[in-house]
Motif scaffolding. Structure first.
Motif, PDB file in Angstrom:
ATOM      1  N   VAL A 325       0.839  -1.205   0.000  1.00 57.37           N
ATOM      2  CA  VAL A 325       0.000   0.000   0.000  1.00 57.37           C
ATOM      3  C   VAL A 325       0.872   1.253   0.000  1.00 57.37           C
ATOM      4  O   VAL A 325       0.604   2.222  -0.728  1.00 57.37           O
ATOM      5  N   VAL A 326       1.942   1.247   0.809  1.00 56.66           N
ATOM      6  CA  VAL A 326       2.824   2.409   0.872  1.00 56.66           C
ATOM      7  C   VAL A 326       3.485   2.663  -0.482  1.00 56.66           C
ATOM      8  O   VAL A 326       3.541   3.805  -0.961  1.00 56.66           O
ATOM      9  N   VAL A 327       3.986   1.613  -1.122  1.00 57.89           N
ATOM     10  CA  VAL A 327       4.632   1.774  -2.424  1.00 57.89           C
ATOM     11  C   VAL A 327       3.647   2.306  -3.450  1.00 57.89           C
ATOM     12  O   VAL A 327       3.972   3.207  -4.251  1.00 57.89           O
ATOM     13  N   MET A 329       0.861   4.089  -2.952  1.00 59.80           N
ATOM     14  CA  MET A 329       0.458   5.465  -2.677  1.00 59.80           C
ATOM     15  C   MET A 329       1.591   6.450  -2.945  1.00 59.80           C
ATOM     16  O   MET A 329       1.345   7.592  -3.352  1.00 59.80           O
ATOM     17  N   ARG A 330       2.843   6.046  -2.748  1.00 57.77           N
ATOM     18  CA  ARG A 330       3.953   6.970  -2.962  1.00 57.77           C
ATOM     19  C   ARG A 330       4.415   6.972  -4.411  1.00 57.77           C
ATOM     20  O   ARG A 330       4.709   8.030  -4.977  1.00 57.77           O
ATOM     21  N   VAL A 331       4.512   5.807  -5.047  1.00 56.35           N
ATOM     22  CA  VAL A 331       5.066   5.730  -6.397  1.00 56.35           C
ATOM     23  C   VAL A 331       4.019   6.047  -7.461  1.00 56.35           C
ATOM     24  O   VAL A 331       4.291   6.773  -8.423  1.00 56.35           O
ATOM     25  N   VAL A 332       2.825   5.504  -7.309  1.00 58.35           N
ATOM     26  CA  VAL A 332       1.790   5.668  -8.331  1.00 58.35           C
ATOM     27  C   VAL A 332       0.918   6.894  -8.063  1.00 58.35           C
ATOM     28  O   VAL A 332       0.655   7.695  -8.962  1.00 58.35           O
ATOM     29  N   VAL A 333       0.470   7.056  -6.803  1.00 56.67           N
ATOM     30  CA  VAL A 333      -0.404   8.185  -6.473  1.00 56.67           C
ATOM     31  C   VAL A 333       0.416   9.447  -6.260  1.00 56.67           C
ATOM     32  O   VAL A 333       0.001  10.551  -6.625  1.00 56.67           O
ATOM     33  N   GLY A 334       1.609   9.316  -5.644  1.00 56.52           N
ATOM     34  CA  GLY A 334       2.451  10.485  -5.389  1.00 56.52           C
ATOM     35  C   GLY A 334       2.165  11.148  -4.062  1.00 56.52           C
ATOM     36  O   GLY A 334       2.446  12.347  -3.897  1.00 56.52           O
ATOM     37  N   LEU A 335       1.645  10.408  -3.091  1.00 56.36           N
ATOM     38  CA  LEU A 335       1.341  10.971  -1.781  1.00 56.36           C
ATOM     39  C   LEU A 335       2.608  11.010  -0.933  1.00 56.36           C
ATOM     40  O   LEU A 335       3.399  10.064  -0.924  1.00 56.36           O
ATOM     41  N   LYS A 336       2.813  12.102  -0.202  1.00 54.98           N
ATOM     42  CA  LYS A 336       3.968  12.233   0.670  1.00 54.98           C
ATOM     43  C   LYS A 336       3.669  11.602   2.032  1.00 54.98           C
ATOM     44  O   LYS A 336       2.594  11.813   2.602  1.00 54.98           O
ATOM     45  N   THR A 337       4.636  10.856   2.553  1.00 56.80           N
ATOM     46  CA  THR A 337       4.506  10.256   3.883  1.00 56.80           C
ATOM     47  C   THR A 337       5.791  10.495   4.654  1.00 56.80           C
ATOM     48  O   THR A 337       6.845  10.776   4.068  1.00 56.80           O
ATOM     49  N   ALA A 338       5.702  10.396   5.951  1.00 57.92           N
ATOM     50  CA  ALA A 338       6.874  10.556   6.816  1.00 57.92           C
ATOM     51  C   ALA A 338       7.643   9.248   6.847  1.00 57.92           C
ATOM     52  O   ALA A 338       7.539   8.464   7.784  1.00 57.92           O
ATOM     53  N   GLY A 339       8.384   8.970   5.813  1.00 62.68           N
ATOM     54  CA  GLY A 339       9.134   7.729   5.734  1.00 62.68           C
ATOM     55  C   GLY A 339       8.312   6.613   5.108  1.00 62.68           C
ATOM     56  O   GLY A 339       7.137   6.779   4.758  1.00 62.68           O
ATOM     57  N   THR A 340       8.963   5.465   4.978  1.00 63.42           N
ATOM     58  CA  THR A 340       8.318   4.308   4.364  1.00 63.42           C
ATOM     59  C   THR A 340       7.719   3.369   5.399  1.00 63.42           C
ATOM     60  O   THR A 340       6.622   2.850   5.219  1.00 63.42           O
ATOM     61  N   PHE A 341       8.425   3.180   6.499  1.00 66.76           N
ATOM     62  CA  PHE A 341       7.988   2.179   7.464  1.00 66.76           C
ATOM     63  C   PHE A 341       6.976   2.715   8.471  1.00 66.76           C
ATOM     64  O   PHE A 341       6.213   1.950   9.038  1.00 66.76           O
ATOM     65  N   GLY A 449      -0.551  12.585   5.266  1.00 67.47           N
ATOM     66  CA  GLY A 449      -0.314  11.532   4.269  1.00 67.47           C
ATOM     67  C   GLY A 449      -0.010  10.206   4.919  1.00 67.47           C
ATOM     68  O   GLY A 449      -0.506   9.148   4.485  1.00 67.47           O
ATOM     69  N   SER A 450       0.808  10.218   5.974  1.00 64.18           N
ATOM     70  CA  SER A 450       1.129   8.979   6.686  1.00 64.18           C
ATOM     71  C   SER A 450      -0.116   8.370   7.327  1.00 64.18           C
ATOM     72  O   SER A 450      -0.326   7.150   7.277  1.00 64.18           O
ATOM     73  N   LEU A 451      -0.937   9.221   7.923  1.00 62.28           N
ATOM     74  CA  LEU A 451      -2.163   8.711   8.542  1.00 62.28           C
ATOM     75  C   LEU A 451      -3.112   8.140   7.498  1.00 62.28           C
ATOM     76  O   LEU A 451      -3.745   7.097   7.721  1.00 62.28           O
ATOM     77  N   LEU A 452      -3.229   8.808   6.337  1.00 65.17           N
ATOM     78  CA  LEU A 452      -4.117   8.314   5.282  1.00 65.17           C
ATOM     79  C   LEU A 452      -3.639   6.949   4.783  1.00 65.17           C
ATOM     80  O   LEU A 452      -4.446   6.015   4.627  1.00 65.17           O
ATOM     81  N   VAL A 453      -2.331   6.824   4.538  1.00 64.16           N
ATOM     82  CA  VAL A 453      -1.797   5.536   4.082  1.00 64.16           C
ATOM     83  C   VAL A 453      -1.980   4.473   5.161  1.00 64.16           C
ATOM     84  O   VAL A 453      -2.323   3.317   4.867  1.00 64.16           O
ATOM     85  N   MET A 487       6.020  -2.187  -9.509  1.00 70.13           N
ATOM     86  CA  MET A 487       5.776  -0.764  -9.264  1.00 70.13           C
ATOM     87  C   MET A 487       7.084  -0.004  -9.065  1.00 70.13           C
ATOM     88  O   MET A 487       7.147   1.203  -9.341  1.00 70.13           O
ATOM     89  N   GLY A 488       8.121  -0.709  -8.588  1.00 65.38           N
ATOM     90  CA  GLY A 488       9.415  -0.061  -8.440  1.00 65.38           C
ATOM     91  C   GLY A 488      10.044   0.347  -9.761  1.00 65.38           C
ATOM     92  O   GLY A 488      10.948   1.186  -9.795  1.00 65.38           O
ATOM     93  N   GLN A 489       9.571  -0.245 -10.865  1.00 58.61           N
ATOM     94  CA  GLN A 489      10.071   0.107 -12.188  1.00 58.61           C
ATOM     95  C   GLN A 489       9.259   1.228 -12.844  1.00 58.61           C
ATOM     96  O   GLN A 489       9.565   1.660 -13.956  1.00 58.61           O
ATOM     97  N   TYR A 490       8.229   1.691 -12.140  1.00 59.55           N
ATOM     98  CA  TYR A 490       7.352   2.707 -12.741  1.00 59.55           C
ATOM     99  C   TYR A 490       8.037   4.078 -12.695  1.00 59.55           C
ATOM    100  O   TYR A 490       8.461   4.536 -11.627  1.00 59.55           O
ATOM    101  N   THR A 491       8.148   4.714 -13.846  1.00 61.23           N
ATOM    102  CA  THR A 491       8.777   6.040 -13.934  1.00 61.23           C
ATOM    103  C   THR A 491       7.862   7.070 -14.611  1.00 61.23           C
ATOM    104  O   THR A 491       8.317   8.151 -14.989  1.00 61.23           O
ATOM    105  N   GLY A 492       6.601   6.746 -14.752  1.00 63.61           N
ATOM    106  CA  GLY A 492       5.688   7.665 -15.425  1.00 63.61           C
ATOM    107  C   GLY A 492       5.148   8.723 -14.475  1.00 63.61           C
ATOM    108  O   GLY A 492       5.616   8.902 -13.344  1.00 63.61           O
ATOM    109  N   TYR A 493       4.144   9.447 -14.937  1.00 66.93           N
ATOM    110  CA  TYR A 493       3.529  10.491 -14.125  1.00 66.93           C
ATOM    111  C   TYR A 493       2.750   9.862 -12.973  1.00 66.93           C
ATOM    112  O   TYR A 493       2.069   8.853 -13.136  1.00 66.93           O
TER     113      TYR A 493
END
Length: 508
Positions: A325-327, A329-341, A449-453, A487-493
């Motif tokens: 879910v974190v990946v 929301m951050r990679v595809v959606v572009g939401l900012k979170t306080a860290g990954t874990f 963002g962290s709370l939403l994720v 998803m780690g290979q995604y480089t699009g918008y």
């Protein structure tokens, strides 16, 4: 370029095949249900043996089912006070044996078995896989011998296969106006099934008597029904000697085969065998653990661990889902979170406190912690001392909130104590540093963002099906790993960037 990415695609494919394939094999081999709370019907059958013991050594033997098409034995046990009990397996002939050195008077023995309806397969004897069984010799007294030959002459002239021969014989025996040959044989035969077996063997068709138990819910004092098995090119086929019905009914449990006595009592008399049965519904997961405890999948599964370790792994197996879910929301959606874990750990904390109490407690403690941090900044403390003091104050806040909640009768106050201290301390530490470097706006952005994720991950982890699959099929985490790598290979918008640049598209 495509050839350079080929190993990556092959690795993704291997992870998907390994994850889904192993999970499917576990489901097929151990009957682990794919859905939580799945129930399966089982038949609880009780055999009761009544007899009068003569006062000496007593041995009681009861034939037990061996090959049971359409049913699978789950467990069996005996209730027999004062008797020794064992299940013997001799040349594919299972028998229950009770023994007692001194027994006198009226005796009652019980045998209980639990059967699960299963996929019905062909009714085959063990020797049928190697060679066709031998036809038994039949000896008749006159005038039955002459009557049997005459009856078979007419039946064989109208049949070409063993099954059709059995049907034609039964037509002659079950006719509303049977001829004198059929009447003579029926009058002399101990039973219609035994007569059909003898006639089929004399005609060159291998046949034998089997005893079946018709299963009906909440029935008592039922007896075994004699049936006939005829050997054909497709294996053994069951035929009802009374009705002529061919095939094995779904509610018929084959109890014993052959001419041996179903019940043998040595040292007793006036014996009687009866059956009672009831249809029950039990959890499919419990059946799987009972049936396949020695299976390789069960030995390598979490259920072989102590309960305390199982509870720990039940949460750990949810971590990859939170990471997914974190990946996303951050990679595809572009939401900012306080860290990954941090969002993952917060979602795990919500699993212990439930969502609403967890959100209230988390926001309240972190908010108070940040206010205390702003005061500590005026004291010009070193970073290490400031964080250490903050941890002490956070623990004090958690204790006060727990006590207040307990006094007010709110469960939320009690569950606050289960909030992992390291998560709170780490969150406040990161937020305080972010406040120093980026300002309050960035703290609110990344905090929300962290709370939403965390909430989204919690909602996903709380789904019963996902909890069930992650715990009982841990190999599915390989599928999650494959999705994370993709998803780690995604480089699009990112989706947030598409929304941000929407005004530019409108201007064009």
């Amino acid at each position: 370029m495509k050839m350079q990415r080929l190993p990556f695609y092959l690795m993704i494919l291997a992870l998907l095949v390994a994850g889904f394939g192993t999970a499917w094999l576990r489901h097929v081999e151990t009957d682990v249900p794919l859905m939580p709370g799945e129930q399966k019907p089982v038949w609880l059958i009780e055999a009761r043996i009544d007899f009068f013991a003569q006062g000496g050594e007593t041995t009681v033997r009861l034939d037990l089912p061996d090959v049971t098409p359409g049913f699978r034995l789950i467990r069996e046990q005996a209730a027999s006070s004062g008797y020794g009990f064992a299940v013997l397996d001799d040349n594919n002939n299972r028998r229950a044996e009770w023994t007692r050195r001194n027994a006198a008077g009226y005796q009652t023995l019980y045998y209980n078995a639990q059967y699960l309806p299963a996929t019905r397969s062909a009714v085959e004897a063990p020797e049928s896989a190697q060679m066709a069984p031998e036809v038994s010799e039949v000896f008749w007294d006159e005038p039955q011998a002459t009557a049997a030959r005459e009856l078979l002459r007419g039946a064989l002239s109208r049949s070409t296969t063993p099954a059709s021969t059995a049907r034609e014989i039964l037509k002659l025996l079950n006719s509303s106006s049977p001829d004198q040959n059929a009447e003579l044989l029926l009058a002399a035969a101990p039973g219609r099934a035994d007569l059909l077996v003898n006639l089929l063997n004399q005609s060159g068709v291998a046949a034998r008597t089997v005893m079946g138990l018709y299963l009906e819910d909440a029935r008592r004092r039922q007896s075994l029904t004699p049936m006939v098995e005829v050997y054909t090119e497709d294996g053994w086929v069951v035929i009802n000697a009374e009705t002529g019905e061919q095939g094995l009914p779904e509610n018929l449990l084959l109890w014993s085969r052959g001419e041996a006595a179903q019940l043998d009592v040595i040292g007793g008399e006036n014996s009687r065998l009866s059956f009672s049965m009831i249809r029950q519904t039990v959890p499919a997961m419990a059946l799987s653990n009972t049936q396949f405890s020695d299976n390789i999948f069960s030995l390598l599964g979490v259920y072989s661990l102590p309960i305390e370790e199982q509870s720990m792994f039940k949460l750990l197996f949810l971590l990859p889902l939170g990471a997914l879910v974190v990946v996303f929301m951050r990679v595809v959606v572009g939401l900012k979170t306080a860290g990954t874990f941090m969002p993952i750990l917060i979602s795990l904390a919500f699993l212990q406190t439930t969502l609403v109490p967890g959100l209230i407690s988390f926001i309240l403690i972190v908010g108070l912690g940040l206010l205390l941090r702003s005061y500590l900044s005026y004291l010009n403390l070193l970073l290490v001392a400031r964080i250490a003091a903050l941890i002490v104050l956070v623990i004090f806040l958690i204790g006060v909130l727990s006590l207040v909640g307990y006094r007010l009768g709110f469960n939320a106050g009690i569950t606050v104590t289960f909030f992992p201290m390291i998560i709170i301390a780490w969150t406040i530490e990161r937020m305080s540093i972010l406040w120093e470097e980026e300002g309050v706006r960035e703290v609110l952005t990344q905090g929300s963002g962290s709370l939403l994720v965390a909430v989204l991950a919690y909602l996903l982890m709380s789904v019963g099906v996902i909890n069930h699959l992650s715990f009982n099929f841990p190999e599915l985490n390989l599928v999650i790993l494959a999705l994370i790598l993709v998803m780690g290979q995604y480089t699009g918008y990112k989706l947030s960037e598409l929304y941000r640049f929407q005004s530019m598209r409108a201007d064009d």
